[in-house]
Design a protein around this motif. Structure first.
Motif, mmCIF file in Angstrom:
data_model
loop_
_atom_site.group_PDB
_atom_site.id
_atom_site.type_symbol
_atom_site.label_atom_id
_atom_site.label_comp_id
_atom_site.label_asym_id
_atom_site.label_seq_id
_atom_site.Cartn_x
_atom_site.Cartn_y
_atom_site.Cartn_z
ATOM 1 N N PRO A 63 10.650 19.612 51.521
ATOM 2 C CA PRO A 63 9.837 18.528 50.952
ATOM 3 C C PRO A 63 10.304 17.120 51.331
ATOM 4 N N CYS A 64 11.542 16.971 51.759
ATOM 5 C CA CYS A 64 12.021 15.649 52.198
ATOM 6 C C CYS A 64 11.271 15.170 53.438
ATOM 7 N N SER A 65 10.701 16.096 54.184
ATOM 8 C CA SER A 65 10.022 15.722 55.423
ATOM 9 C C SER A 65 8.818 14.805 55.175
ATOM 10 N N TRP A 66 8.277 14.841 53.944
ATOM 11 C CA TRP A 66 7.153 13.950 53.627
ATOM 12 C C TRP A 66 7.578 12.489 53.790
ATOM 13 N N TYR A 67 8.747 12.141 53.276
ATOM 14 C CA TYR A 67 9.216 10.758 53.360
ATOM 15 C C TYR A 67 9.454 10.351 54.814
ATOM 16 N N LYS A 68 9.968 11.277 55.607
ATOM 17 C CA LYS A 68 10.195 10.977 57.020
ATOM 18 C C LYS A 68 8.868 10.713 57.721
ATOM 19 N N PHE A 69 7.884 11.559 57.453
ATOM 20 C CA PHE A 69 6.547 11.349 58.025
ATOM 21 C C PHE A 69 6.010 9.987 57.609
ATOM 22 N N ALA A 70 6.150 9.649 56.330
ATOM 23 C CA ALA A 70 5.604 8.399 55.805
ATOM 24 C C ALA A 70 6.268 7.180 56.459
ATOM 25 N N PHE A 71 7.600 7.180 56.539
ATOM 26 C CA PHE A 71 8.212 5.976 57.116
ATOM 27 C C PHE A 71 7.985 5.891 58.614
ATOM 28 N N HIS A 72 7.845 7.028 59.300
ATOM 29 C CA HIS A 72 7.528 6.963 60.729
ATOM 30 C C HIS A 72 6.108 6.465 60.965
ATOM 31 N N GLU A 73 5.216 6.703 60.023
ATOM 32 C CA GLU A 73 3.844 6.209 60.138
ATOM 33 C C GLU A 73 3.742 4.724 59.779
ATOM 34 N N LEU A 74 4.556 4.264 58.838
ATOM 35 C CA LEU A 74 4.419 2.909 58.307
ATOM 36 C C LEU A 74 5.351 1.880 58.947
ATOM 37 N N CYS A 75 6.502 2.307 59.418
ATOM 38 C CA CYS A 75 7.515 1.362 59.912
ATOM 39 C C CYS A 75 7.437 1.190 61.429
ATOM 40 N N PRO A 76 7.645 -0.019 61.896
ATOM 41 C CA PRO A 76 7.770 -0.229 63.346
ATOM 42 C C PRO A 76 9.026 0.495 63.853
ATOM 43 N N PRO A 77 8.961 1.114 65.022
ATOM 44 C CA PRO A 77 10.120 1.844 65.551
ATOM 45 C C PRO A 77 11.383 0.992 65.666
ATOM 46 N N ALA A 78 11.244 -0.283 65.949
ATOM 47 C CA ALA A 78 12.411 -1.160 66.062
ATOM 48 C C ALA A 78 13.156 -1.260 64.735
ATOM 49 N N TRP A 79 12.434 -1.281 63.628
ATOM 50 C CA TRP A 79 13.079 -1.335 62.311
ATOM 51 C C TRP A 79 13.863 -0.061 62.047
ATOM 52 N N ILE A 80 13.250 1.076 62.375
ATOM 53 C CA ILE A 80 13.915 2.359 62.143
ATOM 54 C C ILE A 80 15.201 2.440 62.952
ATOM 55 N N GLU A 81 15.134 2.038 64.225
ATOM 56 C CA GLU A 81 16.329 2.039 65.078
ATOM 57 C C GLU A 81 17.407 1.137 64.506
ATOM 58 N N LYS A 82 17.023 -0.049 64.059
ATOM 59 C CA LYS A 82 17.976 -0.997 63.485
ATOM 60 C C LYS A 82 18.627 -0.413 62.239
ATOM 61 N N TRP A 83 17.819 0.168 61.343
ATOM 62 C CA TRP A 83 18.361 0.732 60.104
ATOM 63 C C TRP A 83 19.256 1.931 60.387
ATOM 64 N N ASP A 84 18.885 2.746 61.388
ATOM 65 C CA ASP A 84 19.725 3.887 61.755
ATOM 66 C C ASP A 84 21.080 3.419 62.286
ATOM 67 N N GLU A 85 21.059 2.380 63.106
ATOM 68 C CA GLU A 85 22.315 1.820 63.622
ATOM 69 C C GLU A 85 23.166 1.263 62.484
ATOM 70 N N GLN A 86 22.528 0.569 61.547
ATOM 71 C CA GLN A 86 23.265 0.016 60.413
ATOM 72 C C GLN A 86 23.876 1.128 59.552
ATOM 73 N N ARG A 87 23.138 2.209 59.336
ATOM 74 C CA ARG A 87 23.676 3.328 58.555
ATOM 75 C C ARG A 87 24.875 3.945 59.270
ATOM 76 N N ALA A 88 24.776 4.080 60.599
ATOM 77 C CA ALA A 88 25.868 4.664 61.384
ATOM 78 C C ALA A 88 27.124 3.794 61.309
ATOM 79 N N LYS A 89 26.940 2.478 61.276
ATOM 80 C CA LYS A 89 28.070 1.565 61.196
ATOM 81 C C LYS A 89 28.573 1.365 59.770
ATOM 82 N N GLY A 90 27.798 1.843 58.799
ATOM 83 C CA GLY A 90 28.182 1.677 57.392
ATOM 84 C C GLY A 90 27.861 0.311 56.828
#
Length: 96
Positions: A63-90
């Motif tokens: 069921p977590c996949s719903w949120y992933k689908f939603a943010f991939h549909e709503l968010c610009p890819p650049a934001w997702i990449e930036k947030w993923d990098e920030q999470r990786a760096k802590g």
């Protein structure tokens, strides 16, 4: 029952099914928590909810996949990449 939802056996209740939407070429349905045209907060909230869901329920919890689908549909890819990098760096500013 909404056409986007499927019944799940057990105590999980009703879960939204992103695969059904993708097959129909539809996007994320209206969310009354975000009534405005600007969907920035909706994007960010779904991003947080996905990782919170995985943290609490585990990475294999479907069921977590719903949120992933939603943010991939709503968010610009650049934001997702930036947030993923920030999470990786802590240094991600959100509370997951």
């Amino acid at each position: 029952m909404n056409v986007v939802e499927i019944e799940i056996k057990g105590n999980e209740g009703v879960v939204k099914n992103p695969e059904m939407l993708k097959g129909r070429g539809q996007t994320v349905p209206y969310d009354p928590r975000f009534p405005n045209t600007n969907q920035t907060r909706n994007c960010y909230q779904n991003y947080l909810d996905f990782f919170r869901c995985q943290k609490v329920k585990g990475e294999d919890y479907e069921p977590c996949s719903w949120y992933k689908f939603a943010f991939h549909e709503l968010c610009p890819p650049a934001w997702i990449e930036k947030w993923d990098e920030q999470r990786a760096k802590g240094i991600f500013p959100g509370r997951i």
